[in-house]
Motif scaffolding. Sequence first.
Motif, PDB file in Angstrom:
ATOM      1  N   TRP A  49       0.935  -1.314  -0.085  1.00 41.42           N
ATOM      2  CA  TRP A  49       0.007  -0.156  -0.056  1.00 41.42           C
ATOM      3  C   TRP A  49       0.965   1.400  -0.193  1.00 41.42           C
ATOM      4  CZ3 TRP A  49      -4.078  -1.683   4.104  1.00 41.42           C
ATOM      5  CH2 TRP A  49      -4.903  -2.501   3.757  1.00 41.42           C
ATOM      6  N   LEU A  50       1.998   1.250   0.893  1.00 40.07           N
ATOM      7  CA  LEU A  50       2.981   2.204   0.917  1.00 40.07           C
ATOM      8  C   LEU A  50       3.608   2.701  -0.496  1.00 40.07           C
ATOM      9  CD1 LEU A  50       4.636   4.466   2.407  1.00 40.07           C
ATOM     10  CD2 LEU A  50       6.156   2.773   3.058  1.00 40.07           C
ATOM     11  N   ARG A  51       3.896   1.330  -1.132  1.00 43.02           N
ATOM     12  CA  ARG A  51       4.690   1.499  -2.401  1.00 43.02           C
ATOM     13  C   ARG A  51       3.767   2.018  -3.533  1.00 43.02           C
ATOM     14  NH1 ARG A  51       6.074  -3.272  -2.104  1.00 43.02           N
ATOM     15  NH2 ARG A  51       8.011  -3.069  -1.104  1.00 43.02           N
ATOM     16  N   ASP A  52       2.463   1.663  -3.578  1.00 45.22           N
ATOM     17  CA  ASP A  52       1.641   1.841  -4.320  1.00 45.22           C
ATOM     18  C   ASP A  52       1.471   3.680  -4.188  1.00 45.22           C
ATOM     19  OD1 ASP A  52       1.413  -0.561  -5.629  1.00 45.22           O
ATOM     20  OD2 ASP A  52      -0.426  -1.002  -4.465  1.00 45.22           O
ATOM     21  N   GLU A  53       1.096   4.007  -3.178  1.00 41.49           N
ATOM     22  CA  GLU A  53       0.864   5.347  -2.986  1.00 41.49           C
ATOM     23  C   GLU A  53       1.932   6.272  -3.598  1.00 41.49           C
ATOM     24  OE1 GLU A  53      -0.414   8.589   0.610  1.00 41.49           O
ATOM     25  OE2 GLU A  53       0.173   6.304   1.256  1.00 41.49           O
ATOM     26  N   LEU A  61      11.719   4.991  -6.570  1.00 43.85           N
ATOM     27  CA  LEU A  61      11.760   3.863  -5.656  1.00 43.85           C
ATOM     28  C   LEU A  61      13.010   3.342  -5.705  1.00 43.85           C
ATOM     29  CD1 LEU A  61       8.805   4.525  -5.368  1.00 43.85           C
ATOM     30  CD2 LEU A  61       8.512   2.190  -4.828  1.00 43.85           C
ATOM     31  N   TYR A  62      13.746   2.884  -4.753  1.00 45.23           N
ATOM     32  CA  TYR A  62      14.934   2.123  -4.957  1.00 45.23           C
ATOM     33  C   TYR A  62      14.879   0.865  -3.774  1.00 45.23           C
ATOM     34  CZ  TYR A  62      16.803   6.431  -6.521  1.00 45.23           C
ATOM     35  OH  TYR A  62      16.971   7.807  -7.297  1.00 45.23           O
ATOM     36  N   SER A  63      14.926  -0.240  -4.153  1.00 47.20           N
ATOM     37  CA  SER A  63      15.086  -1.614  -3.117  1.00 47.20           C
ATOM     38  C   SER A  63      16.214  -2.315  -3.218  1.00 47.20           C
ATOM     39  CB  SER A  63      13.790  -2.220  -3.915  1.00 47.20           C
ATOM     40  OG  SER A  63      13.555  -3.160  -3.192  1.00 47.20           O
ATOM     41  N   ASP A  64      16.688  -2.884  -2.086  1.00 47.20           N
ATOM     42  CA  ASP A  64      17.479  -3.768  -2.055  1.00 47.20           C
ATOM     43  C   ASP A  64      16.962  -5.066  -1.551  1.00 47.20           C
ATOM     44  OD1 ASP A  64      19.622  -5.378  -1.244  1.00 47.20           O
ATOM     45  OD2 ASP A  64      20.993  -4.257  -0.314  1.00 47.20           O
ATOM     46  N   PRO A  65      16.721  -6.182  -2.265  1.00 51.82           N
ATOM     47  CA  PRO A  65      16.159  -7.612  -1.878  1.00 51.82           C
ATOM     48  C   PRO A  65      16.849  -8.326  -1.002  1.00 51.82           C
ATOM     49  CG  PRO A  65      17.038  -7.374  -4.239  1.00 51.82           C
ATOM     50  CD  PRO A  65      17.226  -6.386  -3.824  1.00 51.82           C
ATOM     51  N   VAL A  66      18.178  -7.974  -0.792  1.00 52.43           N
ATOM     52  CA  VAL A  66      18.898  -8.903   0.186  1.00 52.43           C
ATOM     53  C   VAL A  66      18.426  -8.343   1.718  1.00 52.43           C
ATOM     54  CG1 VAL A  66      20.997  -9.312   1.140  1.00 52.43           C
ATOM     55  CG2 VAL A  66      20.750  -9.507  -1.546  1.00 52.43           C
ATOM     56  N   THR A  67      18.611  -6.976   1.845  1.00 45.19           N
ATOM     57  CA  THR A  67      18.400  -6.495   3.028  1.00 45.19           C
ATOM     58  C   THR A  67      16.798  -5.772   3.275  1.00 45.19           C
ATOM     59  OG1 THR A  67      18.751  -4.102   2.287  1.00 45.19           O
ATOM     60  CG2 THR A  67      20.747  -5.357   3.117  1.00 45.19           C
ATOM     61  N   ARG A  68      16.277  -5.999   2.304  1.00 47.89           N
ATOM     62  CA  ARG A  68      14.725  -5.799   2.260  1.00 47.89           C
ATOM     63  C   ARG A  68      14.683  -4.369   2.622  1.00 47.89           C
ATOM     64  NH1 ARG A  68      11.530 -10.228   1.400  1.00 47.89           N
ATOM     65  NH2 ARG A  68      12.369 -11.957   1.954  1.00 47.89           N
ATOM     66  N   LEU A  69      15.681  -3.448   2.281  1.00 46.70           N
ATOM     67  CA  LEU A  69      15.385  -2.084   2.702  1.00 46.70           C
ATOM     68  C   LEU A  69      14.910  -1.259   1.229  1.00 46.70           C
ATOM     69  CD1 LEU A  69      16.406   0.221   4.241  1.00 46.70           C
ATOM     70  CD2 LEU A  69      18.499   0.513   3.379  1.00 46.70           C
ATOM     71  N   ASN A  70      14.074  -0.347   1.497  1.00 52.34           N
ATOM     72  CA  ASN A  70      13.526   0.329   0.408  1.00 52.34           C
ATOM     73  C   ASN A  70      13.582   1.679   0.797  1.00 52.34           C
ATOM     74  OD1 ASN A  70      11.924  -1.994  -1.182  1.00 52.34           O
ATOM     75  ND2 ASN A  70      11.536  -2.381   1.187  1.00 52.34           N
ATOM     76  N   SER A  71      13.841   2.383  -0.327  1.00 52.45           N
ATOM     77  CA  SER A  71      13.691   4.094  -0.187  1.00 52.45           C
ATOM     78  C   SER A  71      12.796   4.603  -1.214  1.00 52.45           C
ATOM     79  CB  SER A  71      15.134   4.665  -0.345  1.00 52.45           C
ATOM     80  OG  SER A  71      16.102   4.093   0.608  1.00 52.45           O
ATOM     81  N   ALA A  72      12.296   5.642  -1.073  1.00 50.08           N
ATOM     82  CA  ALA A  72      11.590   6.420  -2.133  1.00 50.08           C
ATOM     83  C   ALA A  72      12.181   7.884  -2.067  1.00 50.08           C
ATOM     84  CB  ALA A  72      10.089   6.119  -1.576  1.00 50.08           C
ATOM     85  N   LEU A  73      12.117   8.511  -3.100  1.00 45.35           N
ATOM     86  CA  LEU A  73      12.798  10.068  -3.087  1.00 45.35           C
ATOM     87  C   LEU A  73      11.758  10.773  -4.245  1.00 45.35           C
ATOM     88  CD1 LEU A  73      14.988  11.942  -2.206  1.00 45.35           C
ATOM     89  CD2 LEU A  73      16.256  11.184  -4.037  1.00 45.35           C
ATOM     90  N   PHE A  74      11.498  12.147  -3.447  1.00 40.39           N
ATOM     91  CA  PHE A  74      10.784  12.747  -4.295  1.00 40.39           C
ATOM     92  C   PHE A  74      11.586  13.997  -4.323  1.00 40.39           C
ATOM     93  CE2 PHE A  74       7.751  16.293  -5.272  1.00 40.39           C
ATOM     94  CZ  PHE A  74       7.085  15.750  -6.079  1.00 40.39           C
TER      95      PHE A  74
END
Length: 108
Positions: A49-53, A61-74
């Motif tokens: 839901w957060l990602r879709d918004e 959006l940036y994502s690291d599947p290994v650490t499951r760390l995600n970032s979103a930048l505007f």
Amino acid sequence: MRLLSFLSLAAALASCAPEFPPIAAGVPGDQGFKARIARNHPPGSSAKWLRDELIREGFTLYSDPVTRLNSALFNPENLPCFSETRIDWQEDRRGRITRIQAQRNDCT
């Protein structure tokens, strides 16, 4: 001539208005934004839901599947005023937010 250049720059800076996406707009400063994110997307809520918004609102959006760390930048191009909105989160294997941080910076 220098005075005219200075006055032009001063006028441009005076008209500076930071640009924020809807998720970050209408709240008082960085602390208000952090409180909104904590309230609307707390740990345990859906990362989808957060990602879709964030995608709808024009974040990158940036994502690291290994650490499951995600970032979103505007980061709009609203010079001479610099504004930036950032959200970082981690999610578990079920797609639930486990940790979330938010930051909103502007030139004011």
